[in-house]
Design an enzyme around this catalytic site. Structure first.
Site, PDB file in Angstrom:
ATOM      1  N   GLU A 231       1.393   0.374  -4.850  1.00 20.58           N
ATOM      2  CA  GLU A 231       1.157   1.556  -5.344  1.00 20.58           C
ATOM      3  C   GLU A 231       2.237   2.374  -5.626  1.00 20.58           C
ATOM      4  O   GLU A 231       2.891   3.107  -4.640  1.00 20.58           O
ATOM      5  CB  GLU A 231       0.029   2.231  -4.572  1.00 20.58           C
ATOM      6  CG  GLU A 231      -1.333   1.389  -4.434  1.00 20.58           C
ATOM      7  CD  GLU A 231      -2.255   1.973  -3.659  1.00 20.58           C
ATOM      8  OE1 GLU A 231      -3.324   2.352  -3.936  1.00 20.58           O
ATOM      9  OE2 GLU A 231      -1.986   2.046  -2.378  1.00 20.58           O
TER      10      GLU A 231
ATOM     11  N   ASP B 113       0.904  -1.261   0.146  1.00 19.48           N
ATOM     12  CA  ASP B 113      -0.108   0.088  -0.066  1.00 19.48           C
ATOM     13  C   ASP B 113       0.889   1.268  -0.122  1.00 19.48           C
ATOM     14  O   ASP B 113       1.773   1.171   0.729  1.00 19.48           O
ATOM     15  CB  ASP B 113      -0.889  -0.027   1.402  1.00 19.48           C
ATOM     16  CG  ASP B 113      -1.861   1.212   1.167  1.00 19.48           C
ATOM     17  OD1 ASP B 113      -2.677   1.259   0.478  1.00 19.48           O
ATOM     18  OD2 ASP B 113      -1.414   1.987   2.247  1.00 19.48           O
TER      19      ASP B 113
END
Length: 660
Positions: free
Chosen positions: A375, A346
């Protein structure tokens, strides 16, 4: 001379980690980095360890259970020169719960299970001494992780454990749990397969589990009351979440049930990827990190204010030696103890490049088939210098790591930040180069005009598998909701055609294919953007969708079967893609390309792919004779109809032809 060098090394470590707002001596011994900080258990003894450089005293509290009562014993830990406090107790403590407490400024802080806790009681407040061998399911030693020739052989299905089985018609006998997810033989409305049987039939290769380590959001003492959260608020990083177990009060059960789930997926040929959130913690002042080494694990601005690149209240400092150590050892623990097949980071852009490379290198030594993706952005600014961040644009500096391609995501359906924004499949103009960029997997290709790609003005991947091809995920609207809100004028038939074309592009692109759970049945969250804490009525998979949209489910199955059958859609190197993939006709609403030379060992010599996003049939001129594999909803992967001269490509659809 040796003394001078050692002194200089210690001084450099001291200066690099000390900041004005922090306690004066932090991490001034290299040996702390090299120390094993995990609980050392045997039937004969247990050694407790805590790294706390600023503590004045550290005590250990022992409890009979994980949720109530006073400690039955309290022990003082002994400090060492490397700032690690230890206590060895010579008896079998398996099943005993414990906490640590540190004294700072002559005051005891709150109790903490410790950041290296491997088992916890209800709501994660107390850790438990555990013999992990007792948590292994039957034949765990024979469990095998998936083998991949290349990371882009993976077809990833992102799901939340509760979502998949909590609907009243999911057919699960234990809905919302690890075991419920892998329960076989479950049936929904009209006897449709649900749960793991649905996933097997769909054909995906990996499940990506939204955070399933222990998080704060769910009160595990009140599981009779519906509660929902995605889980991006970490509490105990090395323990499975208790609300997905059948008994969160017993620390062993969640571990055994998580392992049982992993083994069941593996037994059915499906890998398991864990969504990890090391970039921030669910709390700041009272996080387990701060209850051990206050302020050390976080970043701060020069004026002493906490930084918040996560937009969740804080950000961790991966560049600091003990945080880097924790991240690397934590993922290694999950990989070894739980046999995981991959990790999704994340807000990976908050971490530094050095740490992320160390993560991937360490994991590859454990299992060469493990892959790491994340990400490649942040949610806000950070004190970490831009050039050190593990951003999408720096993927070329991270040779074994993959990043999500927001270029293809928004190129296909429009910006996730603007409801009215549309993309290639929904009629937007000048999106073709972004689609092409996604098709080749974000690599350098001579036929792409990078100046008009939506977010990237240059290639950012060394290899096509370093790009995740996707059009939707848990964040923002579902694909179908996004199409609906951006094209309010379109009828349902048109929206469905757009939906199918969007993931047709994803499944025929060179990057790693990724899909959001339920996309295959036109999942809706009733227009909600951010459903992280919304009720089951918004987040659950409604298995009636599978009945209502059976033809769409079949289309997705066929897309996945096509990708798996034809390695030309998943070439392993940039040179291979440049050599074999050539774009043909590209104009408003139309992209076509040809893959040649039996690419990547394909059984088809040449493959012609046409994406027609126009609302009218497109008459496509053919240069030679071909056989038709895909037209509209029809898939014929063997002995397709012969075509030549010209083919009519249906509106808003993909056509594929081939030559053997």
């Amino acid at each position: 001379m040796k003394f001078k060098l050692s002194f200089l090394l210690l001084a450099m470590l001291f200066i690099s980690c000390q900041e004005k707002h922090k306690s004066p001596h932090v991490e001034n011994s290299k040996t702390a980095i090299e120390t094993n900080l995990w609980l050392d258990y045997s039937k004969a003894s247990t050694t407790f360890k805590l790294w706390s450089p600023t503590a004045e005293l550290v005590k250990l509290n022992l409890y009979k259970n994980g949720f109530e009562g006073e400690p039955f014993e309290t022990h003082e830990l002994t400090p060492s020169m490397n700032e690690v406090w230890t206590k060895k107790i010579s008896k079998d403590l398996a099943g005993t719960y414990y906490t640590y407490q540190i004294m700072l400024n002559n005051k005891w802080l709150e109790e903490t299970p410790g950041i290296y806790a491997q088992a916890v009681g209800v709501n994660g407040k107390r850790a438990m001494v555990i013999d992990l061998e007792t948590t292994n399911p039957s034949d765990w030693n024979k469990d095998k992780q998936l083998e991949l020739k290349s990371p882009n052989d993976a077809i990833i299905y992102e799901l939340h454990i509760r979502d998949m089985t909590i609907h009243p018609q999911s057919g699960s006998s234990i809905p919302g749990t690890y075991l419920g997810l892998v329960e076989t033989g479950t049936k929904g409305p009209n006897e449709v397969a649900t749960g793991i049987d649905h996933l097997r039939a769909l054909g995906i290769t990996h499940v990506h589990l939204l955070p399933t380590y222990d998080h704060y959001s769910i009160d595990e003492t009140k599981l009779d009351k519906p509660q929902f959260n995605w889980g991006y608020d970490p509490q105990n990083y090395n323990v499975p979440e208790g609300s997905f177990s059948t008994n969160p009060y017993d620390a062993e059960i969640r571990i055994k049930e998580f392992k049982t789930m992993v083994k069941a997926f593996h037994d059915h040929g499906i890998g398991v990827i864990l969504d990890v959130v090391y970039n921030h913690t669910g709390r700041t002042e009272t996080s387990n990190f701060n209850l051990e080494a206050p302020n050390y694990y976080y970043r701060f601005w020069e004026d002493g204010k906490p930084s918040d690149a996560s937009a969740c209240g804080n950000e961790t400092a991966s560049e600091k030696a003990m945080m880097r150590k924790f991240i690397i050892e934590s993922v290694s623990y999950w990989a070894k103890e739980y046999h995981l097949d991959g990790f999704r980071f994340d807000l990976m852009g908050i971490h530094d490049i050095t740490t992320m490379n160390a993560v991937s290198e360490t994991l590859k030594k454990i299992n060469p088939n493990i892959f790491v993706y994340g990400e490649g952005w942040t949610a806000g600014d950070s004190p970490l210098p831009m050039e050190e961040r593990a951003l999408k644009k720096h993927i070329t500096k991270m040779p074994q790591i993959t990043a999500f391609s927001d270029d293809i995501r928004d190129g296909l359906k429009g910006s996730v930040f603007d409801d009215k924004s549309s993309g290639f499949v929904s009629g937007a103009k000048n999106t073709e180069e972004s689609v092409k960029f996604g098709v080749v997997g974000a690599i350098q290709h001579p036929q792409i005009d990078y100046q008009v790609v939506n977010y990237s003005n240059e290639a950012w991947a060394n290899h096509p598998w370093q790009s995740i091809s996707y059009v939707s995920c848990h964040d923002n609207h579902t694909l179908f909701d996004k199409l609906k809100v951006s094209r309010e004028d379109a009828d349902n038939t048109t929206l469905i055609a757009m939906d199918k074309l969007a993931n047709a592009v994803v499944m025929t692109s060179q990057g790693i294919a990724f899909m959001h759970a339920g996309a295959e049945m036109l999942r809706t969250k009733k227009g909600e953007h951010n459903s992280y804490n919304l009720p089951d009525s918004i987040n659950q998979i409604d298995w009636n969708w599978k009945v209502k949209n059976a033809h769409v489910v079949d289309y997705y199955k066929n897309l996945i079967a096509l990708r798996k059958a034809h390695p030309a859609f998943r070439m392993t190197s940039a040179n291979e893609v440049r050599k074999n993939l050539e774009f043909k006709t590209v104009k408003d609403g139309l992209v076509s390309y040809q893959i040649g030379n039996y690419a990547n060992g394909d059984t088809w010599k040449d493959i012609l792919v046409i994406y027609n996003a126009n609302t009218k049939v497109y008459d496509y001129a053919l240069d030679d004779a071909w056989q038709l594999a895909v037209i509209g909803d029809n898939f014929t992967l063997d002995d397709g109809k012969a075509i030549s001269n010209m083919i009519k490509v249906p509106a808003i659809s993909m056509l594929i032809a081939y030559r053997k």
